[in-house]
Design a protein around this motif. Structure first.
Motif, PDB file in Angstrom:
ATOM      1  N   ILE A  12       0.239  19.304  -1.448  1.00 30.96           N
ATOM      2  CA  ILE A  12      -0.793  18.855  -2.380  1.00 30.96           C
ATOM      3  C   ILE A  12      -0.892  17.334  -2.384  1.00 30.96           C
ATOM      4  N   ALA A  13       0.271  16.659  -2.374  1.00 34.27           N
ATOM      5  CA  ALA A  13       0.264  15.194  -2.370  1.00 34.27           C
ATOM      6  C   ALA A  13      -0.399  14.641  -1.112  1.00 34.27           C
ATOM      7  N   LEU A  14      -0.071  15.234   0.049  1.00 35.72           N
ATOM      8  CA  LEU A  14      -0.693  14.765   1.295  1.00 35.72           C
ATOM      9  C   LEU A  14      -2.196  14.993   1.279  1.00 35.72           C
ATOM     10  N   LEU A  15      -2.628  16.120   0.717  1.00 38.86           N
ATOM     11  CA  LEU A  15      -4.056  16.403   0.649  1.00 38.86           C
ATOM     12  C   LEU A  15      -4.770  15.408  -0.256  1.00 38.86           C
ATOM     13  N   VAL A  16      -4.167  15.135  -1.428  1.00 39.87           N
ATOM     14  CA  VAL A  16      -4.783  14.183  -2.352  1.00 39.87           C
ATOM     15  C   VAL A  16      -4.842  12.789  -1.740  1.00 39.87           C
ATOM     16  N   VAL A  17      -3.757  12.378  -1.082  1.00 49.14           N
ATOM     17  CA  VAL A  17      -3.740  11.057  -0.456  1.00 49.14           C
ATOM     18  C   VAL A  17      -4.789  10.953   0.636  1.00 49.14           C
ATOM     19  N   GLU A  18      -4.943  11.998   1.433  1.00 48.56           N
ATOM     20  CA  GLU A  18      -5.943  11.976   2.506  1.00 48.56           C
ATOM     21  C   GLU A  18      -7.359  11.901   1.948  1.00 48.56           C
ATOM     22  N   VAL A  19      -7.607  12.638   0.869  1.00 49.07           N
ATOM     23  CA  VAL A  19      -8.937  12.582   0.254  1.00 49.07           C
ATOM     24  C   VAL A  19      -9.220  11.193  -0.294  1.00 49.07           C
ATOM     25  N   VAL A  20      -8.224  10.615  -0.990  1.00 45.23           N
ATOM     26  CA  VAL A  20      -8.396   9.259  -1.525  1.00 45.23           C
ATOM     27  C   VAL A  20      -8.598   8.256  -0.401  1.00 45.23           C
ATOM     28  N   HIS A  21      -7.874   8.449   0.701  1.00 45.90           N
ATOM     29  CA  HIS A  21      -7.995   7.528   1.841  1.00 45.90           C
ATOM     30  C   HIS A  21      -9.392   7.573   2.435  1.00 45.90           C
ATOM     31  N   ARG A  43     -14.777   5.143   3.041  1.00 46.56           N
ATOM     32  CA  ARG A  43     -16.231   5.279   3.060  1.00 46.56           C
ATOM     33  C   ARG A  43     -16.887   4.317   2.077  1.00 46.56           C
ATOM     34  N   LEU A  44     -16.291   4.180   0.911  1.00 47.24           N
ATOM     35  CA  LEU A  44     -16.881   3.310  -0.103  1.00 47.24           C
ATOM     36  C   LEU A  44     -16.621   1.838   0.167  1.00 47.24           C
ATOM     37  N   GLY A  45     -15.576   1.536   0.915  1.00 45.38           N
ATOM     38  CA  GLY A  45     -15.210   0.142   1.127  1.00 45.38           C
ATOM     39  C   GLY A  45     -15.553  -0.403   2.484  1.00 45.38           C
ATOM     40  N   ARG A  46     -16.602   0.101   3.109  1.00 43.87           N
ATOM     41  CA  ARG A  46     -16.962  -0.391   4.440  1.00 43.87           C
ATOM     42  C   ARG A  46     -17.380  -1.849   4.421  1.00 43.87           C
ATOM     43  N   ARG A  47     -17.993  -2.289   3.328  1.00 41.58           N
ATOM     44  CA  ARG A  47     -18.481  -3.661   3.248  1.00 41.58           C
ATOM     45  C   ARG A  47     -17.516  -4.576   2.499  1.00 41.58           C
ATOM     46  N   SER A  48     -16.396  -4.045   2.083  1.00 41.51           N
ATOM     47  CA  SER A  48     -15.418  -4.846   1.347  1.00 41.51           C
ATOM     48  C   SER A  48     -14.195  -5.068   2.218  1.00 41.51           C
ATOM     49  N   LEU A  49     -13.851  -6.330   2.408  1.00 43.33           N
ATOM     50  CA  LEU A  49     -12.678  -6.655   3.216  1.00 43.33           C
ATOM     51  C   LEU A  49     -11.401  -6.184   2.542  1.00 43.33           C
ATOM     52  N   LEU A  50     -11.332  -6.293   1.219  1.00 42.28           N
ATOM     53  CA  LEU A  50     -10.134  -5.867   0.499  1.00 42.28           C
ATOM     54  C   LEU A  50      -9.913  -4.369   0.634  1.00 42.28           C
ATOM     55  N   MET A  51     -10.973  -3.575   0.467  1.00 42.56           N
ATOM     56  CA  MET A  51     -10.834  -2.120   0.584  1.00 42.56           C
ATOM     57  C   MET A  51     -10.491  -1.718   2.013  1.00 42.56           C
ATOM     58  N   GLU A  75      -8.749  -3.537   4.193  1.00 38.12           N
ATOM     59  CA  GLU A  75      -7.330  -3.853   4.400  1.00 38.12           C
ATOM     60  C   GLU A  75      -6.432  -2.851   3.688  1.00 38.12           C
ATOM     61  N   LEU A  76      -6.846  -2.389   2.503  1.00 39.94           N
ATOM     62  CA  LEU A  76      -6.043  -1.407   1.783  1.00 39.94           C
ATOM     63  C   LEU A  76      -5.958  -0.091   2.542  1.00 39.94           C
ATOM     64  N   THR A  77      -7.072   0.375   3.064  1.00 32.92           N
ATOM     65  CA  THR A  77      -7.059   1.638   3.800  1.00 32.92           C
ATOM     66  C   THR A  77      -6.287   1.540   5.115  1.00 32.92           C
ATOM     67  N   ASP A  78      -6.227   0.351   5.697  1.00 38.23           N
ATOM     68  CA  ASP A  78      -5.550   0.213   6.990  1.00 38.23           C
ATOM     69  C   ASP A  78      -4.047  -0.040   6.847  1.00 38.23           C
ATOM     70  N   HIS A  79      -3.648  -0.826   5.860  1.00 37.31           N
ATOM     71  CA  HIS A  79      -2.252  -1.251   5.780  1.00 37.31           C
ATOM     72  C   HIS A  79      -1.457  -0.580   4.665  1.00 37.31           C
ATOM     73  N   ALA A  80      -2.136  -0.138   3.603  1.00 34.33           N
ATOM     74  CA  ALA A  80      -1.413   0.483   2.486  1.00 34.33           C
ATOM     75  C   ALA A  80      -1.459   1.998   2.528  1.00 34.33           C
ATOM     76  N   HIS A  81      -2.075   2.574   3.536  1.00 37.43           N
ATOM     77  CA  HIS A  81      -2.198   4.032   3.589  1.00 37.43           C
ATOM     78  C   HIS A  81      -0.842   4.699   3.799  1.00 37.43           C
ATOM     79  N   ALA A 116       5.032  -4.007  -2.119  1.00 33.92           N
ATOM     80  CA  ALA A 116       5.057  -5.091  -1.138  1.00 33.92           C
ATOM     81  C   ALA A 116       3.837  -5.033  -0.216  1.00 33.92           C
ATOM     82  N   SER A 117       3.437  -3.832   0.176  1.00 33.96           N
ATOM     83  CA  SER A 117       2.255  -3.687   1.041  1.00 33.96           C
ATOM     84  C   SER A 117       0.992  -4.131   0.319  1.00 33.96           C
TER      85      SER A 117
END
Length: 398
Positions: A17-26, A31-39, A41-47, A96-97
């Protein structure tokens, strides 16, 4: 056996369940953060740390609320303790990430690949040192919290978190040089004495600051060697910083020539060379006689360039060109010892001869711009005001 299976099934279900929720959030965040540099970076490095920490937390909850074992079961307590340690470690990794992502996003706003990058290099130096410090603090806090979960060593964990004064005294006695370098690194970061990519001269070597940490500084020497110095060196030893205020710098090329050298002709030759070279930035091109002792005169050519690398090449070019010019065009001005024997009125090129026409001398008030360092041009006037003062300089001109 059934109790084991129930606990394992509960843990696996919670992890799934945790992996499924994390994947959905990711996916939603990406998708929502395509134009945001912060989002982005979060999806690439904090995933990855988010995925691991959520999974460990879910497994811990699954084991805790499973009904397979009694609350006081030794096996259950050991598993829950190990999972609690895992939660502390993974959450620290996640924090830290997140901090690293925020710092990288902030650094992206300051470009260092532009000519005027002094402010960007200062911010980058401070952020990099703060990143290392915050990660070290997070690791210390995580270790302290993990130690506090053990009843036998809970006092050690509390000491790590609350006895900072005692720890500081012990550490200062045991590692004075290390702490000195750490505080020196923080001082360098916020005093703006040296920054990343600054061009410096240390220990007689010319290079640039390649890496700046809390304990040491790496200087890339011009011939691709690396000079590694403790950070305390830059707070206790004088050094040259060529790019502290701006990248443009001045440099000299000095020659020893005979007294018969036509200085004005040599000055005009320097001007022609500078104007024909792409290395010169158009600010300063001055030739002056700085010394006249020992039977020769010392001629100094002062030129400017946009950066330290261009200045080095320009100085070498000026030196080579003026040497060739004196040798080919003014051979009588080559350095020599005056001990001639014979007819001084001979026609040989190294013998002194009378000038064929009188040399035009400039009036004292008609000094060319390329004969003055502190005046004669806008840049020279500004340099004179720095050393003399604006009001004193104005009175001197009057």
């Amino acid at each position: 056996m059934q109790n084991y299976l129930e606990t394992i099934v509960a843990a696996l279900a919670a992890a799934a369940i945790a992996l499924l929720v994390v994947e959905v959030v990711h996916r939603v965040t990406r998708r929502l953060g395509r134009r945001s540099l912060l989002m982005t970076e979060l999806t690439d490095h904090a995933h990855r740390p988010f995925q691991v920490s959520a999974t460990v937390l879910a497994v811990q909850l699954g084991v805790r609320f499973s009904t397979g074992y009694a609350v006081g079961s030794p096996w259950r307590q050991i598993v829950l303790h190990v999972l609690a340690l895992g939660i502390i470690a993974t959450v620290s990794w996640l924090v830290a990430s997140l901090l690293v992502v925020i710092e990288d996003t902030a650094l992206a706003r300051f470009r260092v690949d532009v000519p005027n990058n002094r402010h960007a290099r200062r911010v980058r130096t401070q952020v990099v040192l703060l990143r290392r410090l915050t990660i070290a603090v997070i690791v210390v806090l995580a270790v302290g919290v993990m130690l506090m979960t053990f009843p036998a060593v809970r006092g050690i964990g509390a000491g790590v978190l609350t006895s900072a004064g005692v720890v500081g005294v012990v550490a200062a006695l045991a590692a004075q040089s290390l702490l000195g370098n750490v505080f020196a690194g923080l001082q360098l970061a916020f005093s703006d004495a040296v920054r990343l990519d600054d061009v410096v001269v240390v220990e007689g070597e010319w290079g640039r600051i390649e890496e700046l940490t809390l304990s040491y500084v790496v200087v890339q020497i011009w011939d691709d060697r690396r000079l590694i110095l403790p950070t305390s060196y830059f707070t206790s030893t004088p050094f040259e910083n060529w790019t502290r205020t701006e990248a443009a710098v001045l440099g000299t090329a000095e020659l020893d020539v005979d007294w018969s050298i036509p200085v004005q002709a040599m000055r005009e030759e320097l001007r022609r060379l500078a104007e024909s070279s792409e290395l010169w930035d158009g600010r300063v091109c001055v030739l002056q006689v700085t010394d006249a002792t020992g039977g020769m005169i010392k001629v100094r050519a002062l030129v400017s360039a946009a950066d330290a690398g261009s200045l080095w090449d320009l100085r070498c070019l000026v030196r080579e060109h003026l040497v060739a010019w004196v040798r080919d065009q003014r051979p009588t001005a080559l350095p020599r010892m005056r001990a001639e024997v014979g007819d001084a009125s001979g026609a040989l090129p190294w013998q002194a001869v009378q000038p064929r026409r009188p040399v035009r001398r400039l009036p004292d008030t008609d000094v060319p711009d390329d004969a003055r360092v502190f005046g004669g041009s806008d840049d020279g006037e500004a340099r004179s005001e720095v050393f003399v003062g604006r009001e004193d300089h104005a009175e001197t001109r009057r």
